[in-house]
Design a protein around this motif. Structure first.
Motif, PDB file in Angstrom:
ATOM      1  N   ARG A 174       2.104  17.068 124.722  1.00  0.00           N
ATOM      2  CA  ARG A 174       2.393  15.661 124.418  1.00  0.00           C
ATOM      3  C   ARG A 174       1.530  14.807 125.331  1.00  0.00           C
ATOM      4  O   ARG A 174       1.247  15.187 126.471  1.00  0.00           O
ATOM      5  N   TRP A 175       1.122  13.625 124.816  1.00  0.00           N
ATOM      6  CA  TRP A 175       0.311  12.707 125.612  1.00  0.00           C
ATOM      7  C   TRP A 175       0.959  11.328 125.639  1.00  0.00           C
ATOM      8  O   TRP A 175       1.523  10.873 124.641  1.00  0.00           O
ATOM      9  N   SER A 176       0.892  10.690 126.784  1.00  0.00           N
ATOM     10  CA  SER A 176       1.264   9.281 126.901  1.00  0.00           C
ATOM     11  C   SER A 176       0.098   8.563 127.561  1.00  0.00           C
ATOM     12  O   SER A 176      -0.762   9.192 128.195  1.00  0.00           O
ATOM     13  N   MET A 177       0.065   7.241 127.421  1.00  0.00           N
ATOM     14  CA  MET A 177      -1.100   6.489 127.876  1.00  0.00           C
ATOM     15  C   MET A 177      -0.710   5.185 128.550  1.00  0.00           C
ATOM     16  O   MET A 177       0.318   4.588 128.227  1.00  0.00           O
ATOM     17  N   GLU A 178      -1.581   4.780 129.458  1.00  0.00           N
ATOM     18  CA  GLU A 178      -1.451   3.502 130.149  1.00  0.00           C
ATOM     19  C   GLU A 178      -2.812   2.816 130.102  1.00  0.00           C
ATOM     20  O   GLU A 178      -3.828   3.422 130.442  1.00  0.00           O
ATOM     21  N   GLU A 179      -2.833   1.572 129.663  1.00  0.00           N
ATOM     22  CA  GLU A 179      -4.094   0.843 129.547  1.00  0.00           C
ATOM     23  C   GLU A 179      -4.186  -0.236 130.618  1.00  0.00           C
ATOM     24  O   GLU A 179      -3.183  -0.830 131.012  1.00  0.00           O
ATOM     25  N   THR A 180      -5.402  -0.456 131.105  1.00  0.00           N
ATOM     26  CA  THR A 180      -5.685  -1.530 132.053  1.00  0.00           C
ATOM     27  C   THR A 180      -6.935  -2.248 131.577  1.00  0.00           C
ATOM     28  O   THR A 180      -7.919  -1.599 131.210  1.00  0.00           O
ATOM     29  N   TRP A 181      -6.887  -3.566 131.569  1.00  0.00           N
ATOM     30  CA  TRP A 181      -8.068  -4.307 131.147  1.00  0.00           C
ATOM     31  C   TRP A 181      -8.307  -5.502 132.067  1.00  0.00           C
ATOM     32  O   TRP A 181      -7.386  -6.051 132.662  1.00  0.00           O
ATOM     33  N   GLU A 182      -9.567  -5.848 132.179  1.00  0.00           N
ATOM     34  CA  GLU A 182      -9.966  -7.019 132.953  1.00  0.00           C
ATOM     35  C   GLU A 182      -9.984  -8.237 132.041  1.00  0.00           C
ATOM     36  O   GLU A 182     -10.379  -8.145 130.878  1.00  0.00           O
ATOM     37  N   TYR A 183      -9.547  -9.368 132.570  1.00  0.00           N
ATOM     38  CA  TYR A 183      -9.668 -10.621 131.832  1.00  0.00           C
ATOM     39  C   TYR A 183      -9.989 -11.736 132.822  1.00  0.00           C
ATOM     40  O   TYR A 183      -9.817 -11.567 134.037  1.00  0.00           O
ATOM     41  N   ARG A 184     -10.471 -12.849 132.310  1.00  0.00           N
ATOM     42  CA  ARG A 184     -10.949 -13.911 133.191  1.00  0.00           C
ATOM     43  C   ARG A 184     -10.459 -15.281 132.722  1.00  0.00           C
ATOM     44  O   ARG A 184     -10.193 -15.491 131.541  1.00  0.00           O
ATOM     45  N   ALA A 185     -10.381 -16.197 133.686  1.00  0.00           N
ATOM     46  CA  ALA A 185     -10.092 -17.594 133.380  1.00  0.00           C
ATOM     47  C   ALA A 185     -11.423 -18.304 133.148  1.00  0.00           C
ATOM     48  O   ALA A 185     -12.316 -18.227 133.995  1.00  0.00           O
ATOM     49  N   PRO A 186     -11.602 -18.984 132.030  1.00  0.00           N
ATOM     50  CA  PRO A 186     -12.917 -19.549 131.708  1.00  0.00           C
ATOM     51  C   PRO A 186     -13.328 -20.749 132.558  1.00  0.00           C
ATOM     52  O   PRO A 186     -14.515 -21.052 132.654  1.00  0.00           O
ATOM     53  N   TYR A 187     -12.365 -21.447 133.184  1.00  0.00           N
ATOM     54  CA  TYR A 187     -12.703 -22.651 133.948  1.00  0.00           C
ATOM     55  C   TYR A 187     -12.433 -22.449 135.433  1.00  0.00           C
ATOM     56  O   TYR A 187     -11.486 -21.753 135.820  1.00  0.00           O
ATOM     57  N   ARG A 188     -13.254 -23.086 136.269  1.00  0.00           N
ATOM     58  CA  ARG A 188     -13.038 -23.128 137.717  1.00  0.00           C
ATOM     59  C   ARG A 188     -12.469 -24.497 138.079  1.00  0.00           C
ATOM     60  O   ARG A 188     -13.054 -25.527 137.731  1.00  0.00           O
ATOM     61  N   VAL A 189     -11.360 -24.514 138.774  1.00  0.00           N
ATOM     62  CA  VAL A 189     -10.703 -25.769 139.106  1.00  0.00           C
ATOM     63  C   VAL A 189     -11.453 -26.479 140.237  1.00  0.00           C
ATOM     64  O   VAL A 189     -11.898 -25.851 141.201  1.00  0.00           O
ATOM     65  N   SER A 190     -11.606 -27.809 140.093  1.00  0.00           N
ATOM     66  CA  SER A 190     -12.233 -28.640 141.133  1.00  0.00           C
ATOM     67  C   SER A 190     -11.276 -29.698 141.665  1.00  0.00           C
ATOM     68  O   SER A 190     -11.404 -30.131 142.808  1.00  0.00           O
ATOM     69  N   TYR A 191     -10.333 -30.112 140.806  1.00  0.00           N
ATOM     70  CA  TYR A 191      -9.390 -31.156 141.188  1.00  0.00           C
ATOM     71  C   TYR A 191      -7.993 -30.762 140.713  1.00  0.00           C
ATOM     72  O   TYR A 191      -7.822 -29.947 139.795  1.00  0.00           O
ATOM     73  N   MET A 192      -7.004 -31.396 141.346  1.00  0.00           N
ATOM     74  CA  MET A 192      -5.616 -31.175 140.948  1.00  0.00           C
ATOM     75  C   MET A 192      -4.886 -32.514 140.965  1.00  0.00           C
ATOM     76  O   MET A 192      -5.037 -33.309 141.901  1.00  0.00           O
ATOM     77  N   TRP A 193      -4.133 -32.753 139.915  1.00  0.00           N
ATOM     78  CA  TRP A 193      -3.356 -33.987 139.784  1.00  0.00           C
ATOM     79  C   TRP A 193      -1.867 -33.646 139.813  1.00  0.00           C
ATOM     80  O   TRP A 193      -1.384 -32.822 139.029  1.00  0.00           O
ATOM     81  N   LEU A 253      -5.782   5.431 130.773  1.00  0.00           N
ATOM     82  CA  LEU A 253      -5.310   6.599 131.514  1.00  0.00           C
ATOM     83  C   LEU A 253      -4.471   7.448 130.567  1.00  0.00           C
ATOM     84  O   LEU A 253      -3.477   6.971 130.009  1.00  0.00           O
ATOM     85  N   VAL A 254      -4.866   8.706 130.388  1.00  0.00           N
ATOM     86  CA  VAL A 254      -4.149   9.626 129.504  1.00  0.00           C
ATOM     87  C   VAL A 254      -3.407  10.642 130.358  1.00  0.00           C
ATOM     88  O   VAL A 254      -3.977  11.244 131.269  1.00  0.00           O
ATOM     89  N   ARG A 255      -2.120  10.823 130.058  1.00  0.00           N
ATOM     90  CA  ARG A 255      -1.300  11.838 130.729  1.00  0.00           C
ATOM     91  C   ARG A 255      -0.995  12.955 129.734  1.00  0.00           C
ATOM     92  O   ARG A 255      -0.630  12.683 128.590  1.00  0.00           O
ATOM     93  N   GLU A 256      -1.117  14.186 130.184  1.00  0.00           N
ATOM     94  CA  GLU A 256      -0.845  15.343 129.326  1.00  0.00           C
ATOM     95  C   GLU A 256       0.346  16.119 129.874  1.00  0.00           C
ATOM     96  O   GLU A 256       0.401  16.430 131.066  1.00  0.00           O
ATOM     97  N   TYR A 257       1.306  16.426 128.984  1.00  0.00           N
ATOM     98  CA  TYR A 257       2.518  17.149 129.367  1.00  0.00           C
ATOM     99  C   TYR A 257       2.550  18.501 128.665  1.00  0.00           C
ATOM    100  O   TYR A 257       2.199  18.613 127.482  1.00  0.00           O
ATOM    101  N   ALA A 258       2.985  19.521 129.382  1.00  0.00           N
ATOM    102  CA  ALA A 258       3.208  20.843 128.796  1.00  0.00           C
ATOM    103  C   ALA A 258       4.653  20.913 128.311  1.00  0.00           C
ATOM    104  O   ALA A 258       5.585  20.699 129.091  1.00  0.00           O
ATOM    105  N   LEU A 259       4.845  21.207 127.028  1.00  0.00           N
ATOM    106  CA  LEU A 259       6.180  21.175 126.437  1.00  0.00           C
ATOM    107  C   LEU A 259       6.707  22.573 126.137  1.00  0.00           C
ATOM    108  O   LEU A 259       5.941  23.498 125.857  1.00  0.00           O
ATOM    109  N   SER A 260       8.024  22.682 126.147  1.00  0.00           N
ATOM    110  CA  SER A 260       8.681  23.862 125.587  1.00  0.00           C
ATOM    111  C   SER A 260       8.669  23.738 124.069  1.00  0.00           C
ATOM    112  O   SER A 260       8.376  22.672 123.513  1.00  0.00           O
ATOM    113  N   VAL A 261       9.008  24.827 123.380  1.00  0.00           N
ATOM    114  CA  VAL A 261       9.070  24.777 121.912  1.00  0.00           C
ATOM    115  C   VAL A 261      10.078  23.720 121.468  1.00  0.00           C
ATOM    116  O   VAL A 261       9.815  22.925 120.554  1.00  0.00           O
TER     117      VAL A 261
END
Length: 387
Positions: A174-193, A253-261
């Protein structure tokens, strides 16, 4: 093991066959009251030291996808040498135990006992802990996948796993999986109100983040009908360009498990029943029997399976695909006499802004367009990450 509508359906021994013979097609919602409010126990004891988790919940009705956590249970794992390992409730139906060197040994058998908050006692069969063979490889192929919703095809990465066990000890996987992804904020903040305009920048980098999630689904395989104990190109998950996960960099990330019948029969049966089909009644649902029994009331049904299995892991990275990928939409809102900062209510504070190409014109947008932490990720780069 979150129980959804499909899982509720597979528990029914049969459906009302007369529906298939109705001449008029009308909306139909089957009533499966018998399988509501059943205890669901999900747990795999692996050979990994540290924290391990058992999850206990209740089934909801067919018309309700609600996750019903079962808190207040008493949970222990026992081995065939008389050792007892207690679990501690952490809320939301999750229970944790800490395992140390010497607790988890190959060839030793383990069983699970759960006392529910209404006093019923549930026990699993003993399961022998077996080592899992190493994963040979995980691969990814970019291409088009045709679906019912998108007959012209949907571009993305299809992931595959290759496995084998030259020793012949493992025939069921049996296999289970975990995903990780990079993402970004498109704007750089210069001021705050916040009622007053300030020069502003974050104390740490909020432009680049990572997010990790478990991938739902059941993936099994067996070599019992093969002359060689080898599995090649077993399909795992598919990630399309309609999601932002492929925009910058993606890791699986893929995890592999050894199973009984017995464990394989349970998981493969569940996999078969939860796969998408062309219609609700094309295949006859049936009860997928686990290895857990209610000892205090033999007539009390319970769902789930307790496994003991070694686990091995392998990680793969993929670069952005050659075609455009969906990304976060961040339309800017220009500050002007027609849209002054004073018009923003306190409930919107802090309002982040940037200056448009040195023009002196200030533009704002949703906070998540400036601060990647607003999208439930982390700006701490994972230890395993590779650029």
């Amino acid at each position: 093991m979150r129980v959804n509508k499909k899982y509720i359906l597979l528990l029914a021994i049969s459906l009302i066959g007369a529906i298939a013979f109705q001449q008029c097609v009308e909306p139909f919602t089957p009533e499966i009251k018998k399988y509501s409010n059943l205890l669901v126990i999900d747990g795999t004891l692996t050979d990994e030291l540290g924290k391990q988790v058992i999850t206990v919940s209740r089934t909801s009705s067919y018309n309700d996808d609600e996750y019903i956590a079962e808190n207040g249970c008493t949970i222990t794992v026992m081995d065939d040498q008389g050792n007892i390992y207690p679990y501690v409730g952490k809320g939301n139906g999750k229970y944790e135990a800490e395992f140390y060197r010497g607790d988890l040994e190959y060839g030793r058998a383990y069983m699970l006992r759960v006392i529910s908050n209404d006093g019923e006692v549930f026990e699993s069969n003993y399961e022998t802990l077996m080592p899992a063979p190493r994963i040979d490889s995980v691969t990814a192929v970019y291409g088009s996948k045709v679906t019912v919703e998108l007959p012209d095809g949907l571009n993305g990465y299809q992931f595959f796993v290759n496995a084998s066990d030259p020793s012949g000890n493992t025939r069921y996987y049996r296999w289970s999986m975990e995903e990780t992804w990079e993402y970004r904020a498109p704007y750089r903040v210069s001021y705050m109100w916040n009622g007053t305009l300030h020069d502003f920048s974050f104390a740490d980098d909020r432009s680049r983040c990572w997010k990790t999630a478990e991938i739902p689904g059941i993936y099994t395989g067996t070599t019992r009908n093969f002359s060689k104990n080898v599995l090649r190109n077993i399909k795992l998950n598919y990630v399309s360009t309609l999601t932002e996960r492929l925009k910058w960099r993606y890791s699986l990330l893929v995890r592999e498990y050894a199973l009984s019948v017995e464990a394989y029969e349970f998981w493969s049966g569940l996999e078969e029943q939860t796969q998408e089909t062309g219609g609700l009644y094309e295949s006859q649902p049936y009860m997928v029997k686990g290895n857990i029994t209610c000892m205090s009331n033999p007539n009390e049904a319970v769902l789930g399976f307790f496994s003991a299995s070694g686990v091995t892991k392998k990680r793969i990275f993929v670069d952005p695909p050659p075609e455009d990928v969906n990304d976060l939409e961040c339309p800017g809102d220009t500050i002007s006499i027609f849209n002054p900062l004073l018009s923003y209510p306190e409930s919107s504070y802090p309002v982040y802004l940037f200056e448009e190409k040195g023009s002196g014109i200030m533009v704002t947008a949703e906070r998540r367009c400036f601060d990647c932490l607003e999208r439930d990720g982390t700006n701490i780069e994972p230890d395993f990450w590779k650029d």
